[in-house]
Design a protein around this motif. Sequence first.
Motif, PDB file in Angstrom:
ATOM      1  N   ILE A  80      41.818  85.986  -4.411  1.00 39.86           N
ATOM      2  CA  ILE A  80      43.512  85.825  -4.094  1.00 39.86           C
ATOM      3  C   ILE A  80      44.255  85.038  -3.451  1.00 39.86           C
ATOM      4  CG2 ILE A  80      45.188  87.094  -5.171  1.00 39.86           C
ATOM      5  CD1 ILE A  80      43.914  89.054  -6.394  1.00 39.86           C
ATOM      6  N   ALA A  81      44.031  85.149  -1.526  1.00 43.85           N
ATOM      7  CA  ALA A  81      44.660  84.824  -0.955  1.00 43.85           C
ATOM      8  C   ALA A  81      43.948  83.157  -0.735  1.00 43.85           C
ATOM      9  CB  ALA A  81      44.917  85.357   0.522  1.00 43.85           C
ATOM     10  N   ARG A  82      42.819  83.196  -1.464  1.00 36.47           N
ATOM     11  CA  ARG A  82      42.418  81.697  -1.558  1.00 36.47           C
ATOM     12  C   ARG A  82      42.865  80.675  -2.171  1.00 36.47           C
ATOM     13  NH1 ARG A  82      38.796  78.595  -3.959  1.00 36.47           N
ATOM     14  NH2 ARG A  82      38.434  80.224  -5.029  1.00 36.47           N
ATOM     15  N   TYR A  83      43.168  81.338  -3.950  1.00 30.22           N
ATOM     16  CA  TYR A  83      43.614  80.624  -3.995  1.00 30.22           C
ATOM     17  C   TYR A  83      44.906  80.306  -4.384  1.00 30.22           C
ATOM     18  CZ  TYR A  83      44.934  79.775  -9.054  1.00 30.22           C
ATOM     19  OH  TYR A  83      45.360  78.481 -10.519  1.00 30.22           O
ATOM     20  N   LEU A  84      45.928  81.206  -4.281  1.00 33.10           N
ATOM     21  CA  LEU A  84      47.301  80.953  -4.054  1.00 33.10           C
ATOM     22  C   LEU A  84      47.986  79.966  -3.382  1.00 33.10           C
ATOM     23  CD1 LEU A  84      48.214  84.358  -4.142  1.00 33.10           C
ATOM     24  CD2 LEU A  84      48.908  83.151  -5.457  1.00 33.10           C
ATOM     25  N   THR A  85      47.059  80.017  -1.543  1.00 31.14           N
ATOM     26  CA  THR A  85      47.097  78.746  -0.693  1.00 31.14           C
ATOM     27  C   THR A  85      46.168  77.348  -1.474  1.00 31.14           C
ATOM     28  OG1 THR A  85      46.686  80.554   0.932  1.00 31.14           O
ATOM     29  CG2 THR A  85      45.934  78.302   1.574  1.00 31.14           C
ATOM     30  N   GLU A 100      45.614  77.410 -16.313  1.00 36.15           N
ATOM     31  CA  GLU A 100      45.086  76.460 -15.353  1.00 36.15           C
ATOM     32  C   GLU A 100      44.883  77.967 -14.341  1.00 36.15           C
ATOM     33  OE1 GLU A 100      46.864  72.335 -15.307  1.00 36.15           O
ATOM     34  OE2 GLU A 100      47.747  74.310 -14.264  1.00 36.15           O
ATOM     35  N   SER A 101      45.601  78.880 -14.770  1.00 30.55           N
ATOM     36  CA  SER A 101      44.995  80.108 -13.523  1.00 30.55           C
ATOM     37  C   SER A 101      43.845  81.125 -14.122  1.00 30.55           C
ATOM     38  CB  SER A 101      46.333  80.698 -12.903  1.00 30.55           C
ATOM     39  OG  SER A 101      47.003  81.459 -13.687  1.00 30.55           O
ATOM     40  N   ILE A 102      43.487  80.946 -15.087  1.00 29.64           N
ATOM     41  CA  ILE A 102      42.984  82.469 -15.894  1.00 29.64           C
ATOM     42  C   ILE A 102      41.898  82.186 -15.012  1.00 29.64           C
ATOM     43  CG2 ILE A 102      41.726  83.233 -18.685  1.00 29.64           C
ATOM     44  CD1 ILE A 102      43.657  81.852 -19.905  1.00 29.64           C
ATOM     45  N   LEU A 103      40.544  81.077 -15.360  1.00 25.24           N
ATOM     46  CA  LEU A 103      39.394  81.011 -14.906  1.00 25.24           C
ATOM     47  C   LEU A 103      39.026  81.569 -13.478  1.00 25.24           C
ATOM     48  CD1 LEU A 103      36.488  81.040 -16.090  1.00 25.24           C
ATOM     49  CD2 LEU A 103      36.761  78.680 -15.685  1.00 25.24           C
ATOM     50  N   PRO A 104      40.058  80.922 -12.955  1.00 22.66           N
ATOM     51  CA  PRO A 104      39.595  80.897 -11.281  1.00 22.66           C
ATOM     52  C   PRO A 104      41.303  82.310 -10.538  1.00 22.66           C
ATOM     53  CG  PRO A 104      41.655  79.098 -11.811  1.00 22.66           C
ATOM     54  CD  PRO A 104      41.280  79.262 -12.711  1.00 22.66           C
ATOM     55  N   LEU A 105      42.086  82.535 -11.141  1.00 19.15           N
ATOM     56  CA  LEU A 105      42.416  83.896 -10.483  1.00 19.15           C
ATOM     57  C   LEU A 105      42.366  85.248 -11.418  1.00 19.15           C
ATOM     58  CD1 LEU A 105      44.411  85.238  -8.544  1.00 19.15           C
ATOM     59  CD2 LEU A 105      46.729  84.740 -10.278  1.00 19.15           C
ATOM     60  N   GLY A 138      35.740  80.428   2.506  1.00 20.61           N
ATOM     61  CA  GLY A 138      34.167  80.581   1.773  1.00 20.61           C
ATOM     62  C   GLY A 138      33.426  81.672   1.443  1.00 20.61           C
ATOM     63  N   LEU A 139      33.428  82.699   2.605  1.00 18.29           N
ATOM     64  CA  LEU A 139      32.757  83.717   2.577  1.00 18.29           C
ATOM     65  C   LEU A 139      32.842  84.107   1.352  1.00 18.29           C
ATOM     66  CD1 LEU A 139      33.211  85.075   6.207  1.00 18.29           C
ATOM     67  CD2 LEU A 139      31.329  84.496   4.927  1.00 18.29           C
ATOM     68  N   SER A 140      34.455  84.085   0.741  1.00 14.83           N
ATOM     69  CA  SER A 140      34.819  84.998  -0.322  1.00 14.83           C
ATOM     70  C   SER A 140      34.152  83.974  -1.677  1.00 14.83           C
ATOM     71  CB  SER A 140      36.216  84.594  -0.885  1.00 14.83           C
ATOM     72  OG  SER A 140      36.932  84.008  -0.660  1.00 14.83           O
ATOM     73  N   ILE A 141      34.402  82.880  -1.281  1.00 10.74           N
ATOM     74  CA  ILE A 141      33.663  82.677  -2.434  1.00 10.74           C
ATOM     75  C   ILE A 141      32.733  82.726  -2.712  1.00 10.74           C
ATOM     76  CG2 ILE A 141      32.643  80.350  -3.569  1.00 10.74           C
ATOM     77  CD1 ILE A 141      35.026  78.803  -2.126  1.00 10.74           C
ATOM     78  N   ILE A 142      31.411  83.064  -1.840  1.00 13.29           N
ATOM     79  CA  ILE A 142      30.299  83.403  -1.967  1.00 13.29           C
ATOM     80  C   ILE A 142      29.915  84.934  -2.386  1.00 13.29           C
ATOM     81  CG2 ILE A 142      28.110  84.624  -0.181  1.00 13.29           C
ATOM     82  CD1 ILE A 142      28.500  81.906   1.128  1.00 13.29           C
ATOM     83  N   ALA A 143      31.114  85.515  -2.051  1.00 16.34           N
ATOM     84  CA  ALA A 143      30.712  87.302  -1.924  1.00 16.34           C
ATOM     85  C   ALA A 143      31.455  87.895  -3.575  1.00 16.34           C
ATOM     86  CB  ALA A 143      31.291  88.113  -0.989  1.00 16.34           C
ATOM     87  N   MET A 144      32.152  87.080  -3.644  1.00 17.31           N
ATOM     88  CA  MET A 144      33.331  86.905  -5.456  1.00 17.31           C
ATOM     89  C   MET A 144      31.608  87.125  -6.024  1.00 17.31           C
ATOM     90  SD  MET A 144      34.918  88.803  -7.135  1.00 17.31           S
ATOM     91  CE  MET A 144      36.736  88.207  -6.277  1.00 17.31           C
TER      92      MET A 144
END
Length: 401
Positions: A131-136, A147-152, A76-82
């Motif tokens: 990246i770790a969050r998305y791959l998980t 499909e991965s262009i926008l989120p990754l 969750g912190l990565s979503i806020i921090a990015m």
Amino acid sequence: MLRVFKNLKGDKAIWGVVALLALFSFLPVYSASTNLVYVNGDGTTLGHLVKHAVLLFLGFGIIYAVHRIPTHYFKGLSIIAMPIVILLLIYTLTVETRIGGVTANRWIKIPLVGVNFQTSTLAAVVLMIWIARYLTKIKDVKITFKESILPLWLPVALVVLLILPENFSTAAIISFMALVLCFLGGYPLKYLFAMVATGIVFAGMFLFVLFKAPEVLPQRAGTWKSRIETFIHPEQADKDDLHQLTLAQIAVAEGGIVGKGAGKSVMKNLLSQSTSDFIFAIIIEEYGLLGGGALLFFYLLLLFRILVVAHSSKTVFSKLLVIGVGLPIVFQAFINMAVVVQLFPVTGQPLPLISMGGTSIWMTCMAIGIVLSASNKKENLEEQSQGIEDTNPLEVLSGQL
């Protein structure tokens, strides 16, 4: 104080290695800071030592605070921090700061305290968590590149492109680590190979333009060109470009097996970056091959413990997180050492936990805190019992291979 030590969680070996590196750093920093005092007229050696001590003290405060955060909270912190990091990187490109004789758009000044902060180091840590969050998230899903262009890949591209104009080496390290993490996280190999091939093509085009028309590239392109030419053809390089590398090599040669002794370096008075980029040369001159080898051993021990923590973590996210934020620390150390012995072009990467500086120390400590959080066995068992994740990434990787 005793209560603080009792509350230390995670891998004790990592705590020990980090503490030893930090304690050892006082010797070369105090010795090499004479360059800043007597050549640049900047403060006193005691003043620089106190500053380094304060930075390390705050760094260990960061380690303690971060390692108490449950690992899965970093998602969750990565979503806020990015988005914050991307805005900071954009703002940084508009601010010109001069540090250690170098003027560049790499730092921003923190209000009130007056400390310069290098935003690219924070961006590197946040991006690895992202990246770790998305791959998980996609570990059990068949994903397509589209499909991965926008989120990754969009966040990766934004971070790298915003850092690249002023800090090529950091952008390159981030790009490399992003690909390594995606590979280990089970991202489809065919897409990764396609991206690597595309990257090689663009790198070739970039180098062609760099050597044929550097004026169309960012302002620092001339520096990149000079460093590459100096590394490939040192005999044809300009004397000014060779100056620092030559002094570093002299320092290494003068050190011999056991070195000249603490504080007895001569080259520290001539190397302009003796407290940061070339501090390893001063270490070898003063402590010899034995001292440099011992330092290398502790970085290798840190790498080993990071891999142990990653292997023993019970969740996919924890494993990828440890690899993503832990490996760059050791990777950066190896690059710094390789530059000194001329196995790698000059990059400007400091020696983690040893070189004098603020942002580098703090962000390294943040990454170590994250690794220690993941090494907390009690927390890992709680996450597993809650059913957060139960897939072994080694199975994902073996499936890819």
